[in-house]
Design an enzyme around this catalytic site. Structure first.
Site, PDB file in Angstrom:
ATOM      1  N   LEU A  28      -7.371  -8.099  -1.550  1.00 17.57           N
ATOM      2  CA  LEU A  28      -6.829  -9.141  -2.425  1.00 17.57           C
ATOM      3  C   LEU A  28      -5.327  -8.998  -2.650  1.00 17.57           C
ATOM      4  O   LEU A  28      -4.744  -9.634  -3.532  1.00 17.57           O
ATOM      5  CB  LEU A  28      -7.594  -9.134  -3.756  1.00 17.57           C
ATOM      6  CG  LEU A  28      -9.114  -9.245  -3.576  1.00 17.57           C
ATOM      7  CD1 LEU A  28      -9.822  -9.188  -4.916  1.00 17.57           C
ATOM      8  CD2 LEU A  28      -9.508 -10.514  -2.832  1.00 17.57           C
ATOM      9  N   CYS A  29      -4.688  -8.169  -1.836  1.00 18.30           N
ATOM     10  CA  CYS A  29      -3.262  -7.885  -1.924  1.00 18.30           C
ATOM     11  C   CYS A  29      -2.469  -8.938  -1.133  1.00 18.30           C
ATOM     12  O   CYS A  29      -2.883  -9.326  -0.046  1.00 18.30           O
ATOM     13  CB  CYS A  29      -3.057  -6.505  -1.293  1.00 18.30           C
ATOM     14  SG  CYS A  29      -1.742  -5.555  -1.998  1.00 18.30           S
ATOM     15  N   HIS A  30      -1.338  -9.385  -1.695  1.00 16.73           N
ATOM     16  CA  HIS A  30      -0.521 -10.386  -1.010  1.00 16.73           C
ATOM     17  C   HIS A  30       0.347  -9.744   0.073  1.00 16.73           C
ATOM     18  O   HIS A  30       0.896  -8.670  -0.140  1.00 16.73           O
ATOM     19  CB  HIS A  30       0.402 -11.077  -2.016  1.00 16.73           C
ATOM     20  CG  HIS A  30      -0.344 -11.887  -3.020  1.00 16.73           C
ATOM     21  ND1 HIS A  30      -0.929 -11.313  -4.122  1.00 16.73           N
ATOM     22  CD2 HIS A  30      -0.616 -13.205  -3.082  1.00 16.73           C
ATOM     23  CE1 HIS A  30      -1.538 -12.271  -4.831  1.00 16.73           C
ATOM     24  NE2 HIS A  30      -1.359 -13.420  -4.221  1.00 16.73           N
TER      25      HIS A  30
ATOM     26  N   MET B  89       1.242  -1.398  -4.679  1.00 15.91           N
ATOM     27  CA  MET B  89       0.197  -1.029  -3.718  1.00 15.91           C
ATOM     28  C   MET B  89       0.807  -0.501  -2.418  1.00 15.91           C
ATOM     29  O   MET B  89       0.231   0.375  -1.780  1.00 15.91           O
ATOM     30  CB  MET B  89      -0.729  -2.219  -3.422  1.00 15.91           C
ATOM     31  CG  MET B  89      -1.580  -2.671  -4.605  1.00 15.91           C
ATOM     32  SD  MET B  89      -2.360  -1.322  -5.566  1.00 15.91           S
ATOM     33  CE  MET B  89      -3.336  -0.494  -4.320  1.00 15.91           C
ATOM     34  N   GLU B  90       1.977  -1.018  -2.050  1.00 16.33           N
ATOM     35  CA  GLU B  90       2.644  -0.534  -0.837  1.00 16.33           C
ATOM     36  C   GLU B  90       3.065   0.932  -1.017  1.00 16.33           C
ATOM     37  O   GLU B  90       2.897   1.752  -0.107  1.00 16.33           O
ATOM     38  CB  GLU B  90       3.863  -1.411  -0.517  1.00 16.33           C
ATOM     39  CG  GLU B  90       3.514  -2.724   0.162  1.00 16.33           C
ATOM     40  CD  GLU B  90       2.876  -3.744  -0.779  1.00 16.33           C
ATOM     41  OE1 GLU B  90       2.879  -3.537  -2.019  1.00 16.33           O
ATOM     42  OE2 GLU B  90       2.360  -4.767  -0.273  1.00 16.33           O
TER      43      GLU B  90
ATOM     44  N   ASP C  54      -5.511  15.314   8.095  1.00 17.09           N
ATOM     45  CA  ASP C  54      -5.979  15.347   9.483  1.00 17.09           C
ATOM     46  C   ASP C  54      -5.364  16.536  10.231  1.00 17.09           C
ATOM     47  O   ASP C  54      -6.036  17.181  11.034  1.00 17.09           O
ATOM     48  CB  ASP C  54      -5.571  14.028  10.165  1.00 17.09           C
ATOM     49  CG  ASP C  54      -6.039  13.944  11.615  1.00 17.09           C
ATOM     50  OD1 ASP C  54      -7.180  14.333  11.893  1.00 17.09           O
ATOM     51  OD2 ASP C  54      -5.257  13.462  12.456  1.00 17.09           O
TER      52      ASP C  54
END
Lengths: 157, 157, 157, 157, 157, 157
Positions: free
Chosen positions: D75-77, D111-112, D126
């Site tokens: 739902l992120c633009h 969010m980025e 990893d």
């Protein structure tokens, strides 16, 4: 062979059927060169000397690019890559790029090796373009491949 | 300029800040050549004659590749492309590739034009590799760019 | 083991060769926690009560994220996932996230399970950030894995 | 605020409309920590000493991950990122990760920044998992943000 | 208009130049229907009753799909989506799908709305195919659009 | 069968476990139709006559789309496709789309064939929308499949 394999008899693009081919170990090595200036190569070498990220960025981008080959080349089959490695040698006025990819699959990894070289080369281009907009990626070609029905192939020159 | 722009003063990779740069119309054209054999170029031309998809596949792949530039080149900024076009000219023993990209953005579209040329070239490579594994993608370089602080740049040779 | 496996003896990143490893059934489970406030957990629970999509969105994002692991983690091998499931338990002031992934492949699915947990957690973060910008994703770790040369591993605490 | 913004009044997920929000300069910084062992941190530091790629790989992956945020978080633009930078500090038994992202857009880049921290952390995971399968990514959280209607926000603790 | 806009005068595919078009608010709504059986619709409704994820999965997939439109449709321009919403109405023997997308951009969002409907429909198909392999996605079409040079358009029937 | 396979007994979405299923050769064919106007079909046919790219673009997009199926459909398993082909027949007021996909895998390729049809259809839609915004993609459905536990299935009507 006197026909393009990726178009059918009517000339329509298709992903050819590799379902009947054997799963074998396949390896391909490709090379290429980013030609820039001695001054830029010097910047890259000095960057490497101070443990910086310029060459690492190109290596990582090339490895990640190899994994996206079938997403970039429309008629290329998806392949589970077993390994990818990239070697970058800055010297004189250029950086020599070599990439090797391998898989256990039904079709060869030439395109994966070539894509790795290319994306590594473009990433170097991106990093040097402010200092040398005229840099040129050249001689992107297959060097050697093994595995599959046709066996071993080595570039002659 | 005597520094690589994509690494900071400690040599760490970063996506440089273009927030202070102006939004202007920017255009870039890049070129490259897939060198193969006259026989393969003839196959491509005959394929084109029968309305087939070989060159179209490379064009589509190049355009789609241009849109993924910032996903492929780690330190490249995402850009809203206004247009991309690709020209493929098969002649003699090679296919000449030219791509033009444009945007209204804060940074140039050189990498988008170069990526379009490269992915189109790799796609041609993929299509001819069964007949000519020795095909070579060469001379991938910027030809011209306009827009941005530094204005117009044209390749000298 | 006293070396990092993902860099060669010169310290260069590479995707290590798993071509010689056996194809076995491999399973991994990872966990993590999004710590937020009791009020936000209450919103999520009330949302769940009215059959809404908040938790489903995080589950779907986590599953989709697991499938992109090798595209996100540069040196990770592409793997054909056999299954992915994600469990979200909102309670107190946090949401506990558990993900299990399995494959029939040459290398383990730890990174897939960890990526599933992480992307599910970030998606929850995205959904609650307007009410709780201070939410924290914490304790993202492997819980258990089976398959492969080293066999069964369970987290001790 | 007492509602989740990403679901409508019936609880259905949607990408909320930011069309009416102003385009402003927005910056966000997020942090996190990969907790491993002093032995592993020592390997990373020695790797860094020999100019190797381990930390660079995590930095590149984090930057590339930030550019895929809207592809990972449903739902992120999508946002045109102006810059992303990542700082990794190995010390004691852990690596501290800090990421800053900026944009000129209609919605924030929290969010980025969080995605950059997370993907960098998973990439470190990893790389160390063969030596320390128990490594834990923890404290992934927003540290500060500026821009937008609500202005400046700094984490309190 | 009597020409296809996406091929040039020689019939070559290109991404047409939208650089001269105005940035305006643009909205598009598209619809479609997955026709299945009353028994399957009943399963979906019962699933919804127990707060399950079937419809949410299709909604999330449709929203995520809309964000990838320019990556899927070769000649489509990348657009910064301001919003996407999807409405699913199961009734009788079918599920009606409606999607609305908006942007502030130089070109319309018809393809984004149509892609959202399509990917949501395929996701429903995936979920019901074990019970109804004959399910059909039908009537995928534009319902309405506003913004841009040609202004408001509403489907007549 | 009276349950949706993609949600567990609590209705939670998951990628079901195919680890116990046999690797067999699996083939699926799907069809669909883009209904537009006789005038637009005439433009496509004239375009084809002058060896242009309109139909090729849709074919390439459909093939590339098939390879991204598991990235678009959240609960779909990643599959190594052995082949994909797409047939487009413009006639009357519509273009009939047929796609066949095959794999050697643990689960069927129905979704890959349906995705190929759909993305090819959306690409045609994109190309004709300036002349016919009312074009409709319809009857997207499975026609036939072979392989796997349930063997051969052919659509009845």
């Amino acid at each position: 062979m006197n026909e393009l394999t990726h178009v059918d008899s009517d000339g329509r693009a298709r992903m050819i059927d590799v379902g009947g081919k054997e799963v074998t170990q396949r390896v391909a090595t490709a090379g290429g060169t980013l030609v820039t200036t001695a001054e830029v190569v010097d910047l890259l070498l000095r960057d490497a000397l101070k443990k910086a990220d310029a060459l690492a960025t190109a290596r990582i981008a090339g490895i990640a690019g190899a994994k996206r080959t079938s997403d970039l080349i429309p008629l290329c089959h998806p392949l589970p890559l077993d390994s990818v490695s990239i070697d970058l040698v800055p010297a004189g006025d250029s950086v020599t790029i070599t990439a090797t990819a391998s898989t256990s699959g039904r079709t060869g990894v030439e395109m994966e090796a070539l894509t790795a070289v290319t994306i590594a080369g473009l990433t170097l281009h991106d990093m040097v373009k402010a200092v040398d907009p005229a840099a040129t990626l050249t001689d992107v070609r297959l060097l050697e491949k093994t595995g599959g029905k046709r066996g071993h192939w080595t570039r002659e020159n």
